[in-house]
Enzyme design. Structure first.
Site, mmCIF file in Angstrom:
data_model
loop_
_atom_site.group_PDB
_atom_site.id
_atom_site.type_symbol
_atom_site.label_atom_id
_atom_site.label_comp_id
_atom_site.label_asym_id
_atom_site.label_seq_id
_atom_site.Cartn_x
_atom_site.Cartn_y
_atom_site.Cartn_z
ATOM 1 N N LYS A 1 0.853 -1.200 0.000
ATOM 2 C CA LYS A 1 0.000 0.000 0.000
ATOM 3 C C LYS A 1 0.890 1.252 0.000
ATOM 4 O O LYS A 1 0.656 2.175 -0.777
ATOM 5 C CB LYS A 1 -0.866 0.019 1.260
ATOM 6 C CG LYS A 1 -1.561 1.346 1.532
ATOM 7 C CD LYS A 1 -2.442 1.310 2.756
ATOM 8 C CE LYS A 1 -1.707 1.618 4.018
ATOM 9 N NZ LYS A 1 -1.394 3.042 4.251
ATOM 10 N N ASN A 2 1.923 1.246 0.846
ATOM 11 C CA ASN A 2 2.728 2.465 1.012
ATOM 12 C C ASN A 2 3.755 2.659 -0.094
ATOM 13 O O ASN A 2 4.500 3.635 -0.090
ATOM 14 C CB ASN A 2 3.383 2.471 2.401
ATOM 15 C CG ASN A 2 2.331 2.642 3.491
ATOM 16 O OD1 ASN A 2 1.173 2.928 3.208
ATOM 17 N ND2 ASN A 2 2.721 2.424 4.731
ATOM 18 N N CYS B 1 -5.065 12.831 12.331
ATOM 19 C CA CYS B 1 -5.810 11.573 12.336
ATOM 20 C C CYS B 1 -5.626 11.003 13.743
ATOM 21 O O CYS B 1 -5.010 11.615 14.604
ATOM 22 C CB CYS B 1 -5.271 10.632 11.268
ATOM 23 S SG CYS B 1 -3.690 9.959 11.697
ATOM 24 N N ARG C 1 0.092 14.932 12.679
ATOM 25 C CA ARG C 1 0.657 14.665 11.344
ATOM 26 C C ARG C 1 0.778 15.940 10.502
ATOM 27 O O ARG C 1 0.140 16.121 9.476
ATOM 28 C CB ARG C 1 -0.178 13.593 10.650
ATOM 29 C CG ARG C 1 -0.185 12.327 11.492
ATOM 30 C CD ARG C 1 -0.796 11.160 10.845
ATOM 31 N NE ARG C 1 0.075 10.587 9.815
ATOM 32 C CZ ARG C 1 -0.286 9.493 9.129
ATOM 33 N NH1 ARG C 1 -1.443 8.939 9.357
ATOM 34 N NH2 ARG C 1 0.514 9.005 8.199
ATOM 35 N N ASP D 1 4.628 0.769 11.885
ATOM 36 C CA ASP D 1 3.397 0.149 11.362
ATOM 37 C C ASP D 1 3.217 -1.284 11.822
ATOM 38 O O ASP D 1 2.189 -1.896 11.540
ATOM 39 C CB ASP D 1 3.382 0.205 9.822
ATOM 40 C CG ASP D 1 3.234 1.627 9.324
ATOM 41 O OD1 ASP D 1 3.488 1.866 8.129
ATOM 42 O OD2 ASP D 1 2.901 2.507 10.143
ATOM 43 N N ARG E 1 -8.667 -0.474 4.631
ATOM 44 C CA ARG E 1 -7.804 0.513 3.959
ATOM 45 C C ARG E 1 -6.477 -0.134 3.566
ATOM 46 O O ARG E 1 -5.873 0.232 2.570
ATOM 47 C CB ARG E 1 -7.517 1.695 4.892
ATOM 48 C CG ARG E 1 -8.719 2.560 5.195
ATOM 49 C CD ARG E 1 -8.300 3.818 5.927
ATOM 50 N NE ARG E 1 -7.166 4.444 5.254
ATOM 51 C CZ ARG E 1 -6.434 5.411 5.801
ATOM 52 N NH1 ARG E 1 -6.711 5.833 7.015
ATOM 53 N NH2 ARG E 1 -5.423 5.947 5.145
HETATM 54 C C1 EPZ Z 1 4.064 7.068 5.942
HETATM 55 O O1 EPZ Z 1 3.252 8.084 6.484
HETATM 56 C C2 EPZ Z 1 3.182 5.827 5.886
HETATM 57 N N1 EPZ Z 1 2.037 6.083 5.017
HETATM 58 C C3 EPZ Z 1 2.706 5.479 7.295
HETATM 59 O O2 EPZ Z 1 1.938 4.285 7.200
HETATM 60 C C4 EPZ Z 1 3.937 5.213 8.167
HETATM 61 O O3 EPZ Z 1 3.512 4.938 9.486
HETATM 62 C C5 EPZ Z 1 4.833 6.446 8.147
HETATM 63 O O4 EPZ Z 1 5.191 6.789 6.789
HETATM 64 C C6 EPZ Z 1 6.127 6.212 8.936
HETATM 65 O O5 EPZ Z 1 6.806 5.115 8.410
HETATM 66 C C7 EPZ Z 1 2.210 6.023 3.675
HETATM 67 O O6 EPZ Z 1 3.293 5.789 3.182
HETATM 68 C C8 EPZ Z 1 0.981 6.242 2.839
HETATM 69 P P1 EPZ Z 1 5.995 10.493 8.071
HETATM 70 P P2 EPZ Z 1 3.796 9.632 6.505
HETATM 71 O O7 EPZ Z 1 5.871 11.745 7.286
HETATM 72 O O8 EPZ Z 1 4.587 9.885 5.294
HETATM 73 C C9 EPZ Z 1 6.142 13.760 11.464
HETATM 74 C C10 EPZ Z 1 0.118 2.881 7.615
HETATM 75 O O9 EPZ Z 1 -0.374 2.385 8.644
HETATM 76 N N2 EPZ Z 1 6.107 14.736 10.362
HETATM 77 O O10 EPZ Z 1 7.219 9.653 7.917
HETATM 78 O O11 EPZ Z 1 2.627 10.494 6.791
HETATM 79 C C11 EPZ Z 1 4.804 13.046 11.606
HETATM 80 O O12 EPZ Z 1 3.920 13.818 12.403
HETATM 81 C C12 EPZ Z 1 0.553 4.325 7.611
HETATM 82 O O13 EPZ Z 1 0.290 2.265 6.538
HETATM 83 C C13 EPZ Z 1 6.262 16.087 10.666
HETATM 84 O O14 EPZ Z 1 6.420 16.471 11.823
HETATM 85 O O15 EPZ Z 1 4.740 9.568 7.783
HETATM 86 C C14 EPZ Z 1 5.178 11.759 12.275
HETATM 87 O O16 EPZ Z 1 5.268 11.950 13.673
HETATM 88 C C15 EPZ Z 1 0.325 5.000 8.956
HETATM 89 N N3 EPZ Z 1 6.225 16.988 9.648
HETATM 90 C C16 EPZ Z 1 6.579 11.458 11.706
HETATM 91 O O17 EPZ Z 1 7.045 12.692 11.141
HETATM 92 C C17 EPZ Z 1 6.056 16.608 8.341
HETATM 93 O O18 EPZ Z 1 6.035 17.480 7.446
HETATM 94 C C18 EPZ Z 1 6.589 10.395 10.610
HETATM 95 O O19 EPZ Z 1 5.724 10.846 9.605
HETATM 96 C C19 EPZ Z 1 5.897 15.226 8.054
HETATM 97 C C20 EPZ Z 1 5.937 14.306 9.084
#
Ligand code: EPZ
Length: 419
Positions: free
Chosen positions: A22-23, A116, A121, A304, A397
């Site tokens: 998915k990711n 969420c 996020r 995850d 999802r």
């Molecule tokens: C991706 O989400 C995945 N989703 C998530 O999978 C996964 O948990 C996550 O990466 C971490 O590995 C997809 O790929 C569609 P991040 P993403 O930006 O990109 C903070 C699942 O269950 N952050 O790496 O949204 C954020 O708040 C989902 O399949 C900022 O502060 O994750 C979080 O605490 C859930 N500012 C941390 O970084 C930003 O601009 C990691 O977020 C962006 C992120």
């Protein structure tokens, strides 16, 4: 809304084929916006999030054919570069289209994804990077409006955000000059995106390392690509097997994507056999041992799989400690597990799990995608009673027909359709 009913205590045994990630597929679909001719994706999983991304791109004017696990995406020269709130709020990954729209069409209007259940996020790392590339960014009525010509530069990510890394790689492919991303995410899904873009004519080096270099090109053309297997789906099924004293093998995977996860199962005493494209995990004769887990960006233990691991550890021998360092509120499953008899206490981003003899079935509620997977695992583990999981749309999802696939391994599980 559908419910899933589970009567536990059946050991899961057998082999399960793992589908496309998915990711990985969501950013790949977004990246197709950059191509001036059609893209073809193979091994596309049939998931609600894929249908949502399909709907979002289609309403912008992208022509998509999606049959079986085969998807073609054709992007006309003019599309409406707007991602509406009602779609973006349903799926945060919609925000990944901001970079490609801006890079190809010079402007984009994408709703802020909002928070969420697992955290606020924010998208500050995405926006800061795009501004460094020369984009003019303003926020208006909950939308990000971005425009301008992009120029390559050095960008340091304050946190190795997966989505921000993907948005910035996609943006930089058509920027003028060279971009270097420092402290990017190193997940396998990043490498898969870079492979796809390079096949489209991009010039990306270093994906999966601490520095990614992208030399901007004038245009990109369509290509064909096979989506990498879903390491999180694979880990979920292996945990389910271990949690039910079973013997499960996941096939069609890339074992090294699960390296850290497998070292943790080994620490618990699981019997593990690793093949070229498979992993088999058998439950040891003695109870599995309690362990400590800290979630980290790849190659650390994946956030995850944290919820699913917590479910497994509720009946381990001893006390386990889980530290969640990636998201600020990713323990919503703990309260539901406690209702099933688990002994868990939370202190900030740390969960202390004292092993109990057994879990008991109960009505529980899913709160997010991976928390709902943890509740399914707990239901399969329960030695008595029935577990009724509501709000299973969270599960759909990211997992395809999970009840059918678990039933094929011997689980007593069924879905009740409710209007
Ligand atoms: C991706 O989400 C995945 N989703 C998530 O999978 C996964 O948990 C996550 O990466 C971490 O590995 C997809 O790929 C569609 P991040 P993403 O930006 O990109 C903070 C699942 O269950 N952050 O790496 O949204 C954020 O708040 C989902 O399949 C900022 O502060 O994750 C979080 O605490 C859930 N500012 C941390 O970084 C930003 O601009 C990691 O977020 C962006 C992120």
């Amino acid at each position: 809304m559908d419910k899933i009913i589970i009567r536990g205590n059946n050991p899961l045994k057998g082999r399960i084929p793992i589908h496309g990630a998915k990711n990985a597929v969501l950013p790949l679909m977004a990246a197709s916006i950059l191509a001036e001719s059609p893209c073809i994706l193979h091994n596309v999983p049939c998931l609600h999030d894929v249908f949502t991304m399909d709907k979002l791109l289609t309403q912008m004017g992208v022509q998509i054919e999606f049959t079986g696990r085969y998807m073609t995406l054709s992007v006309p020269n003019r599309i409406s570069p707007i991602a509406p709130y009602d779609l973006v709020r349903k799926m945060r990954a919609s925000f990944f289209i901001l970079g490609p729209l801006l890079a190809r069409f010079g402007k984009a209007r994408v709703s802020l994804p909002g928070g969420c259940s697992i955290g606020t996020r924010p998208v500050d790392i995405h926006l800061k990077g795009l501004e460094k590339l020369g984009a003019k960014i303003r926020l208006e009525e909950g939308y990000v409006i971005a425009e301008g010509k992009l120029k390559g530069t050095d960008i340091y990510l304050d946190f190795p955000s997966v989505g921000a890394t993907e948005n910035l790689i996609m943006s930089a492919t058509l920027a003028k000059g060279t971009t270097r991303l420092f402290n990017p995410a190193q997940e396998p899904e990043i490498i898969d995106l870079a492979d796809f873009l390079n096949k489209m004519g991009a010039k990306i080096e270093g994906a999966g390392t601490e520095v990614i270099t992208i030399k901007g090109t004038k245009s990109l053309c369509g290509t064909e690509h096979h989506v990498i297997p879903d390491r999180i789906e694979a880990g979920t099924f292996l945990i389910a097997g271990l949690a039910t004293n079973g013997d499960v093998q996941v096939n069609n995977i890339i074992p090294e994507h699960l390296h850290t996860f497998i070292t943790k199962l080994d620490e618990m005493g699981a019997e593990i056999q690793i093949g070229h494209h498979s992993i088999r995990v058998k439950t040891p004769t003695r109870p599995i041992k309690a362990i400590n887990v800290t979630t980290l960006p790849y190659p650390g233990f994946p956030t995850d799989l944290q919820a699913q691991m917590m479910a497994l550890l509720t009946c381990a021998e001893g006390t386990s400690i889980i530290k969640e360092t990636v998201f600020e509120n990713r323990f919503l499953h703990a309260a539901e597990l406690i209702r099933m008899g688990a002994d868990i206490s939370l202190e900030g981003n740390t969960a202390i799990i004292r092993g109990v003899k057994k879990l008991k079935g109960a009505p529980v509620m899913a709160s997010d995608l991976r928390a709902s997977a943890a509740l399914v695992i707990a239901g399969l583990m329960a030695k008595e009673g029935e577990t009724i999981i509501s709000r299973v749309y969270h599960l759909d999802r990211g997992y395809e027909r999970i009840e059918e696939r678990l039933a094929s391994l011997g689980a007593d599980i069924q879905r009740i359709h409710e209007e």
